[in-house]
Design a protein around this motif. Structure first.
Motif, PDB file in Angstrom:
ATOM      1  N   ALA A   1       0.829  -1.202   0.000  1.00 29.74           N
ATOM      2  CA  ALA A   1       0.000   0.000   0.000  1.00 29.74           C
ATOM      3  C   ALA A   1       0.867   1.258   0.000  1.00 29.74           C
ATOM      4  N   ILE A   2       1.955   1.227   0.754  1.00 31.60           N
ATOM      5  CA  ILE A   2       2.870   2.370   0.782  1.00 31.60           C
ATOM      6  C   ILE A   2       3.550   2.544  -0.570  1.00 31.60           C
ATOM      7  N   ALA A   3       4.045   1.425  -1.124  1.00 31.85           N
ATOM      8  CA  ALA A   3       4.773   1.492  -2.390  1.00 31.85           C
ATOM      9  C   ALA A   3       3.883   1.938  -3.538  1.00 31.85           C
ATOM     10  N   ARG A   4       2.622   1.575  -3.482  1.00 34.69           N
ATOM     11  CA  ARG A   4       1.725   1.922  -4.585  1.00 34.69           C
ATOM     12  C   ARG A   4       1.168   3.331  -4.451  1.00 34.69           C
ATOM     13  N   GLU A   5       0.823   3.735  -3.243  1.00 36.28           N
ATOM     14  CA  GLU A   5       0.099   4.997  -3.072  1.00 36.28           C
ATOM     15  C   GLU A   5       0.946   6.154  -2.554  1.00 36.28           C
ATOM     16  N   LYS A   6       2.054   5.857  -1.864  1.00 31.03           N
ATOM     17  CA  LYS A   6       2.764   6.927  -1.179  1.00 31.03           C
ATOM     18  C   LYS A   6       4.211   7.131  -1.613  1.00 31.03           C
ATOM     19  N   ASP A   7       4.885   6.073  -2.016  1.00 28.90           N
ATOM     20  CA  ASP A   7       6.305   6.200  -2.342  1.00 28.90           C
ATOM     21  C   ASP A   7       6.667   5.208  -3.434  1.00 28.90           C
ATOM     22  N   THR A   8       6.796   5.677  -4.668  1.00 30.56           N
ATOM     23  CA  THR A   8       7.042   4.792  -5.794  1.00 30.56           C
ATOM     24  C   THR A   8       8.529   4.641  -6.122  1.00 30.56           C
ATOM     25  N   HIS A   9       9.417   4.990  -5.173  1.00 25.57           N
ATOM     26  CA  HIS A   9      10.825   4.668  -5.339  1.00 25.57           C
ATOM     27  C   HIS A   9      11.009   3.165  -5.179  1.00 25.57           C
ATOM     28  N   SER A  10      12.190   2.674  -5.515  1.00 25.48           N
ATOM     29  CA  SER A  10      12.521   1.286  -5.209  1.00 25.48           C
ATOM     30  C   SER A  10      12.716   1.198  -3.700  1.00 25.48           C
ATOM     31  N   MET A  11      11.798   0.498  -3.024  1.00 27.11           N
ATOM     32  CA  MET A  11      11.765   0.485  -1.565  1.00 27.11           C
ATOM     33  C   MET A  11      12.239  -0.857  -1.024  1.00 27.11           C
ATOM     34  N   ARG A  12      13.386  -0.822  -0.287  1.00 23.76           N
ATOM     35  CA  ARG A  12      13.857  -2.018   0.386  1.00 23.76           C
ATOM     36  C   ARG A  12      13.206  -2.134   1.761  1.00 23.76           C
ATOM     37  N   TRP A  13      13.364  -3.291   2.395  1.00 21.65           N
ATOM     38  CA  TRP A  13      12.803  -3.466   3.727  1.00 21.65           C
ATOM     39  C   TRP A  13      13.296  -2.363   4.661  1.00 21.65           C
ATOM     40  N   ARG A  14      14.598  -2.061   4.570  1.00 25.48           N
ATOM     41  CA  ARG A  14      15.168  -1.049   5.468  1.00 25.48           C
ATOM     42  C   ARG A  14      14.608   0.345   5.165  1.00 25.48           C
ATOM     43  N   ASP A  15      14.234   0.583   3.900  1.00 25.65           N
ATOM     44  CA  ASP A  15      13.654   1.881   3.536  1.00 25.65           C
ATOM     45  C   ASP A  15      12.259   2.042   4.121  1.00 25.65           C
ATOM     46  N   PHE A  16      11.492   0.943   4.134  1.00 28.03           N
ATOM     47  CA  PHE A  16      10.168   0.999   4.755  1.00 28.03           C
ATOM     48  C   PHE A  16      10.298   1.317   6.247  1.00 28.03           C
ATOM     49  N   LYS A  17      11.302   0.743   6.901  1.00 31.19           N
ATOM     50  CA  LYS A  17      11.488   1.000   8.339  1.00 31.19           C
ATOM     51  C   LYS A  17      11.943   2.438   8.570  1.00 31.19           C
ATOM     52  N   ARG A  18      12.913   2.901   7.761  1.00 30.49           N
ATOM     53  CA  ARG A  18      13.458   4.245   7.957  1.00 30.49           C
ATOM     54  C   ARG A  18      12.446   5.329   7.600  1.00 30.49           C
ATOM     55  N   ASN A  19      11.752   5.162   6.486  1.00 34.39           N
ATOM     56  CA  ASN A  19      10.878   6.223   5.983  1.00 34.39           C
ATOM     57  C   ASN A  19       9.442   6.136   6.473  1.00 34.39           C
ATOM     58  N   TRP A  20       8.980   4.915   6.782  1.00 36.78           N
ATOM     59  CA  TRP A  20       7.569   4.736   7.119  1.00 36.78           C
ATOM     60  C   TRP A  20       7.334   3.990   8.426  1.00 36.78           C
ATOM     61  N   ASN A  21       8.395   3.731   9.154  1.00 41.78           N
ATOM     62  CA  ASN A  21       8.301   3.048  10.447  1.00 41.78           C
ATOM     63  C   ASN A  21       7.586   1.698  10.332  1.00 41.78           C
ATOM     64  N   LEU A  22       7.820   1.012   9.232  1.00 45.50           N
ATOM     65  CA  LEU A  22       7.244  -0.317   9.018  1.00 45.50           C
ATOM     66  C   LEU A  22       8.376  -1.335   9.024  1.00 45.50           C
ATOM     67  N   TYR A  23       8.361  -2.229  10.014  1.00 43.98           N
ATOM     68  CA  TYR A  23       9.387  -3.272  10.114  1.00 43.98           C
ATOM     69  C   TYR A  23       8.880  -4.491   9.363  1.00 43.98           C
ATOM     70  N   LEU A  24       9.277  -4.610   8.113  1.00 41.72           N
ATOM     71  CA  LEU A  24       8.706  -5.607   7.230  1.00 41.72           C
ATOM     72  C   LEU A  24       8.953  -7.049   7.672  1.00 41.72           C
ATOM     73  N   PRO A  25      10.094  -7.386   8.324  1.00 44.72           N
ATOM     74  CA  PRO A  25      10.269  -8.769   8.775  1.00 44.72           C
ATOM     75  C   PRO A  25       9.192  -9.261   9.736  1.00 44.72           C
ATOM     76  N   ASP A  26       8.480  -8.343  10.375  1.00 45.75           N
ATOM     77  CA  ASP A  26       7.408  -8.746  11.289  1.00 45.75           C
ATOM     78  C   ASP A  26       6.066  -8.958  10.596  1.00 45.75           C
ATOM     79  N   THR A  27       5.979  -8.641   9.314  1.00 53.63           N
ATOM     80  CA  THR A  27       4.700  -8.759   8.610  1.00 53.63           C
ATOM     81  C   THR A  27       4.418 -10.205   8.217  1.00 53.63           C
ATOM     82  N   PHE A  28       3.161 -10.482   7.932  1.00 54.42           N
ATOM     83  CA  PHE A  28       2.740 -11.811   7.473  1.00 54.42           C
ATOM     84  C   PHE A  28       3.481 -12.196   6.199  1.00 54.42           C
ATOM     85  N   THR A  29       3.670 -11.233   5.319  1.00 53.00           N
ATOM     86  CA  THR A  29       4.364 -11.492   4.055  1.00 53.00           C
ATOM     87  C   THR A  29       5.747 -12.082   4.284  1.00 53.00           C
TER      88      THR A  29
END
Length: 345
Positions: free
Chosen positions: A87-115
């Motif tokens: 949802a972030i990558a599609r609607e808010k930030d269309t840069h190439s987003m790594r897991w660490r970028d989601f954590k740094r820029n959007w406070n989303l720790y992707l390793p904890d997600t269901f995905t």
């Protein structure tokens, strides 16, 4: 960078009369070439280029390597529908987003997600990236996903290189918006028509326009008028017998518009009268306004709205309107003398 190869990919075009099967093979071949080339630079363990089908509104794989079939199935369906990173990558930030970028820029720790927990980490991945693809007019047309077994392998220069490939990826994914290819995926009983930028309508190979989109069809007049906006549109249209037709206008390459039409059951088991009222509710009309336009009593309108709310599982007019817009349940035109007569009220 291998400029000759990239220039060839950027300049690749498709003819309007290319058979759909050949066109699909051409797109898949281009996608395979470009993802292989990209991996030479980013050294990822897995890569997938997926495109959005604008008619079915589902993703399809153009090229993939390194992901299991189970994970790819999730990438096409579960990831877009449930992962907050998408949802972030599609609607808010269309840069190439790594897991660490989601954590740094959007406070989303992707390793904890269901995905990550259910798919990526069990497959051996510790880092990944997603870049959603949008063309100049804002349309979302697909995404490129990559994964690495070690976090350190996803370097900053790899992210920059991925973004340099964006024009090529856009060119490949947007070829799905070619009329023949889209029309070839329609249900057997569906009809289609293509419209050129100057308003000229023409038939597609092996796909009839049918009686309503045909040269003297009433629906043809309606869609040619609506097509002037050059925007994607989806609506329903009742024929003289009171049957419901789902109509979609899809912008394609070269400003060609694909018009598709399919006879369907009335959505949510609504009647034509209820669809007319839903249309007017969505336009912001009050019950007295609706009653005046349809020549019925306000009490009748109120009863119909109660039935519509129940059938569509909504608890307010606002939610009704939102659902009607998102699912393309509005009429092609505001209720008229013809549509009032069809409703038989």
């Amino acid at each position: 960078m291998k400029s000759a190869t990239i220039d060839h990919m950027m300049s690749a075009t498709v003819r309007l009369d290319t058979p759909a099967a050949a066109l699909n093979d051409q797109i898949v071949d281009q996608a395979t070439q470009v993802t292989r080339l990209l991996r030479e630079f980013v050294k990822s363990e897995a890569i997938a280029l997926v495109a959005m089908d604008p008619i079915s509104r589902t993703h399809r794989t153009l090229a993939a390597d390194g992901y299991t079939d189970r994970t790819m199935s999730y990438v096409l369906d579960g990831f877009p529908n449930s992962c907050p990173a998408y949802a972030i990558a599609r609607e808010k930030d269309t840069h190439s987003m790594r897991w660490r970028d989601f954590k740094r820029n959007w406070n989303l720790y992707l390793p904890d997600t269901f995905t990550a927990q259910e798919y990526l980490i069990p497959d051996g991945f510790k880092e990944g990236s997603t870049m959603c693809l949008r063309v100049a007019d804002g349309r979302y047309i697909g995404a490129i996903h990559m994964s690495w077994s070690k976090e350190a392998h996803a370097k900053d220069e790899h992210r920059e290189m991925t973004e340099r490939f964006r024009p090529i990826l856009l060119n490949i994914c947007d070829q799905l918006r070619t009329p023949q290819l889209l029309a070839d995926e329609l249900a057997p009983g569906s009809y289609a028509l293509a419209v050129s930028p100057n308003g000229f309508a023409f038939h597609l190979p092996n796909r009839s326009p049918g009686p309503h989109l045909g040269e003297h069809g009433e629906l043809r007049r309606v869609v040619l008028e609506k097509a002037k906006s050059l925007k994607p549109q989806r609506f329903i249209w009742p024929d003289d017998a009171g049957r419901c037709h789902q109509v979609t206008i899809t912008p394609c390459r070269g400003n060609i518009l694909l018009i598709t039409e399919e006879c369907i059951r009335w959505p949510y088991n609504l009647s034509l009268r209820e669809i007319q009222i839903l249309h007017l509710v969505t336009s912001g009309a009050s019950n007295p306004n609706i009653a005046e336009q349809l020549f019925v009593s306000p009490r009748t309108v109120s009863t119909h709205i109660e039935h519509i709310l129940a059938k569509m599982g909504c608890d307010s007019r606002t939610r009704l309107a939102a659902l009607a817009v998102s699912e393309g349940l509005l009429l092609a035109e505001s209720p008229s003398r013809r549509s009032r007569k069809l409703a038989g009220h």
